[in-house]
Scaffold this motif. Structure first.
Motif, PDB file in Angstrom:
ATOM      1  N   SER A 268       7.352  -6.038  -1.406  1.00 10.67           N
ATOM      2  CA  SER A 268       7.813  -4.651  -0.714  1.00 10.67           C
ATOM      3  C   SER A 268       7.460  -3.684  -1.825  1.00 10.67           C
ATOM      4  O   SER A 268       7.895  -3.806  -3.001  1.00 10.67           O
ATOM      5  N   VAL A 269       7.057  -2.844  -1.133  1.00  5.90           N
ATOM      6  CA  VAL A 269       6.667  -1.457  -2.063  1.00  5.90           C
ATOM      7  C   VAL A 269       7.201  -0.248  -1.595  1.00  5.90           C
ATOM      8  O   VAL A 269       6.890   0.123  -0.452  1.00  5.90           O
TER       9      VAL A 269
ATOM     10  N   LYS B 229       7.503   7.289  -8.842  1.00  2.41           N
ATOM     11  CA  LYS B 229       6.965   5.924  -9.469  1.00  2.41           C
ATOM     12  C   LYS B 229       6.821   4.931  -8.344  1.00  2.41           C
ATOM     13  O   LYS B 229       7.382   5.057  -7.204  1.00  2.41           O
ATOM     14  N   ILE B 230       6.082   3.929  -8.579  1.00  2.00           N
ATOM     15  CA  ILE B 230       6.160   2.898  -7.547  1.00  2.00           C
ATOM     16  C   ILE B 230       6.850   1.841  -7.862  1.00  2.00           C
ATOM     17  O   ILE B 230       6.778   1.280  -8.912  1.00  2.00           O
TER      18      ILE B 230
ATOM     19  N   CYS C 226      -0.781   3.644   4.949  1.00  2.00           N
ATOM     20  CA  CYS C 226       0.007   4.798   4.540  1.00  2.00           C
ATOM     21  C   CYS C 226      -0.902   6.128   5.002  1.00  2.00           C
ATOM     22  O   CYS C 226      -1.572   5.854   5.738  1.00  2.00           O
ATOM     23  N   VAL C 227      -0.123   7.052   4.593  1.00  2.00           N
ATOM     24  CA  VAL C 227      -0.569   8.439   5.166  1.00  2.00           C
ATOM     25  C   VAL C 227      -0.844   9.277   3.966  1.00  2.00           C
ATOM     26  O   VAL C 227      -0.366   9.299   2.875  1.00  2.00           O
TER      27      VAL C 227
ATOM     28  N   LEU D 162       0.710  -1.336  -0.156  1.00  2.00           N
ATOM     29  CA  LEU D 162      -0.038  -0.064  -0.019  1.00  2.00           C
ATOM     30  C   LEU D 162       0.758   1.176   0.061  1.00  2.00           C
ATOM     31  O   LEU D 162       2.054   1.292   0.705  1.00  2.00           O
ATOM     32  N   CYS D 163       0.579   2.099  -0.772  1.00  2.00           N
ATOM     33  CA  CYS D 163       1.384   3.509  -0.962  1.00  2.00           C
ATOM     34  C   CYS D 163       0.423   4.653  -1.243  1.00  2.00           C
ATOM     35  O   CYS D 163      -0.465   4.382  -1.964  1.00  2.00           O
TER      36      CYS D 163
END
Length: 635
Positions: free
Chosen positions: A408-409, A415-416, A604-605, A362-363
């Motif tokens: 792992s993200v 870019k992701i 994530c925030v 998640l990001c």
């Protein structure tokens, strides 16, 4: 700092604009000529068609050809102009040259204006080319004269320039200036910037000491004022009063009542009450004594209206934590909870995705939340889902090349990156990156080790990944990817092997926290500073051992959320405990627990959401049936 400001569409501002717009409705759109520079017109705020600025206009201006008007500036400088071109950018000059006010008079071809020649030169640049040179040194004068002579698009360009220049040191000054010229967008942007950057403003802005009392009161009362604690609000009151105490202490009572004292501890309020200016002010002293009496008489189970009672009403946080999915009660979930750091409460959200998912990434990228890969108990996903928290909508994005759970993200330079993971058959060393503008994934060079259940973080132009499981053993190795050279290389090994670990990058230091070493869940953590550290050094243990948990940076603390734990019962179990780490004091502290115990979740925030209130404790004051309505019991 200097910019050449270009055209863009702006909203209409005057009745003259509306009249011109009505006239233009009947005109036909000109065809684009290859010899013209075609831009979106902002010469008139109403215009939506394409307007051309042919190079020949500048040529006529330069050679003073076909000129039919003259403008004299206050210093005596004269400019030969084309009246139609100047009238196109200014209702003032249009009315002047066409005599639309005195229709029985002949059209004027000469104008006397109180604009310095250098300022009018910039206005003419805009009229003939659609662009003008705006700098820090000329922007305020240019805005003043552009506003005076109704050159509305130059006003808008000046406002845009000042918006880009906003910083804690100048935001109050710019807001004051914008208010003089009724620049609505700039005023709103300035107010928002002040609310969101208030602690930095107190440190950097000298203008803060000159703000009028009623303006300061309005700022301090705002629900969106971004302060970790109301002690910051008291500090602001104290600083402002002490700048000129004899004149300003008359405002003390009103300003003290802006502090939401009910959110502080009894001891903190008691300390505030001992300030000598409060002690000398009978009204303030009585007010603080009443507050202390209320706080001292409160029991933990007392029913307090925290939303409508200003004394206890929490602020709306600038940053909202989103925790999505995970494994709970033996199956994957689709729960979405948000954390309100000002109220220290977790809340269910109705914005759940339809499919449960665990062991996903998640990001946050550009205000959108991306959920990547994962596992639903049966299927290993290569799919990517995107959540828009402003519009409360989920949507699909391009799939990855490979299914990945335990992935792992990280986000790096827009870019992701998705690395490693498990595809249902093998632990992978492959990696790929996603470009949101192209909606495409691209394979990058593979890691040197196969890793699932690892964790990644970024420092400067490099991506680091640590620990994980390769199918046979839990790993303590770590490697780094240089995004410039596109090469992987090993760095110092961690002191402990860790699978289900969380790697957090904070202030250019990497923190590897918790995990599973093959025998037990870990409470330990270690840190590494690239190009500085020789190796990993230990940090304080968490209050609760855990693996497969979520981590975020919030208010300059490292928060750890949920996970697996095997201390409390035989075997492992999911937990809902949340705690945070102060890197300066090297201490861990408890925070409110989630509503649901879960592991294999991700979080994530998102910063500066315009609708942040919908995800916080104060959302109940919006509408019980509106966005973010209560979906369950909230702690």
């Amino acid at each position: 700092m200097e910019f050449t400001m270009r055209l863009r569409k702006i909203p209409s501002r005057t009745k003259n604009d509306e009249i011109i717009a009505t006239n233009n409705k009947s005109s036909k759109k000109r065809k684009k000529s290859s010899s013209f520079v075609c831009r979106r017109c902002v010469c008139s705020g109403f215009q939506t068609s394409v307007f051309d600025f042919p190079p020949v206009w500048s040529e006529f201006r330069k050679k003073s050809q076909l000129c039919d008007g003259l403008v004299k500036c206050e210093d005596g400088t004269e400019f030969k102009i084309h009246r139609a071109i100047l009238a196109a950018v200014s209702p003032y000059f249009k009315a002047l040259f066409t005599n639309s006010i005195n229709r029985d008079q002949k059209e004027a071809n000469e104008a006397r204006i109180s604009i310095p020649a250098d300022m009018f030169q910039i206005v003419l640049d805009y009229a003939y080319t659609g662009s003008c040179n705006i700098t820090k040194s000329n922007v305020k004068d240019l805005l003043k004269y552009a506003d005076q002579y109704q050159i509305l698009d130059v006003v808008q360009l000046c406002c845009n320039f000042l918006m880009d220049e906003l910083c804690p040191a100048n935001c109050l000054e710019i807001l004051k200036f914008a208010s003089q010229y009724f620049c609505k967008d700039l005023i709103e942007k300035g107010k928002l910037y002040i609310r969101h950057n208030f602690p930095r403003l107190l440190k950097d802005s000298y203008e803060f000491y000159n703000i009028p009392s009623h303006h300061l009161e309005a700022i301090l009362k705002d629900d969106e004022l971004n302060v970790k604690t109301e002690e910051t609000v008291f500090d602001a009151v104290k600083m402002w009063i002490c700048y000129s105490p004899l004149k300003r202490k008359v405002h003390l009572s009103n300003l003290v009542k802006c502090i939401r004292l009910g959110t502080l501890t009894y001891d903190s309020v008691l300390e505030i009450s001992r300030w000598h200016l409060i002690d000398e002010n009978a009204e303030c002293k009585e007010y603080l004594q009443d507050v202390l009496a209320v706080l001292g008489g409160l029991n933990q189970d007392d029913d307090v209206d925290y939303i409508h009672n200003y004394l206890f009403r929490p602020r709306i946080p600038f940053t909202v934590v989103f925790a999505v999915g995970g494994w709970s009660a033996g199956s994957p979930t689709n729960f979405l909870e948000t954390y309100d750091s000002r109220a220290d409460k977790w809340l269910f959200s109705c914005d759940t995705d339809s499919s449960p998912r665990a062991y996903h990434g998640l990001c946050n990228l550009n205000g959108l939340i991306y959920m990547i890969g994962g596992f639903d108990g049966n299927e290993y996903f290569n799919t990517v889902k995107c959540f828009d928290p402003v519009h409360h909508k989920w949507s699909e994005r391009s799939c990855m090349y490979y299914p990945r759970c335990y992935v792992s993200v990280v986000v790096h330079h827009g870019k992701i990156y998705a690395m490693g993971g498990y595809n249902g058959r093998t632990r992978m060393n492959s990696a790929e990156k996603y470009d949101p503008e192209k909606n495409q994934w691209e394979l990058i060079p593979p890691m040197q080790k196969q890793r699932s259940d690892a964790s990644a973080g970024t420092v400067q132009d490099k991506i680091y990944i640590v620990g994980g499981f390769n199918g046979q053993e839990v790993m303590n190795s770590a490697e780094v990817y240089d995004t410039v050279t596109r090469q992987w290389s090993f760095i110092s090994q961690m002191n402990s092997a860790r699978s289900g670990v969380s790697l957090v990058s904070f202030h250019n230091t990497l923190y590897a926290i918790g995990g599973f070493n093959g025998y037990t869940r870990l409470a330990s953590g270690e840190k590494y500073t690239p190009d500085v550290s020789d190796g990993w050094t230990s940090i304080s243990d968490m209050l609760t051992p855990r693996s497969n948990f979520a981590t975020v940076i919030l208010d300059d603390y490292i928060f750890v959320i949920g996970g697996f734990n095997d201390r409390f019962v035989s075997g492992s179990t999911t937990i809902n405990y949340v705690e945070y780490f102060d890197t300066e004091s090297n201490e861990w502290f408890d925070a409110a627990s989630m509503n649901v115990s879960r592991s294999a979740l991700s979080a994530c925030v998102v910063h500066g959401l315009p609708n942040a209130k919908e995800y916080t404790y104060l959302r109940a004051s919006i509408s019980p049936l509106g966005p973010g309505a209560d979906c369950g019991n909230n702690r």
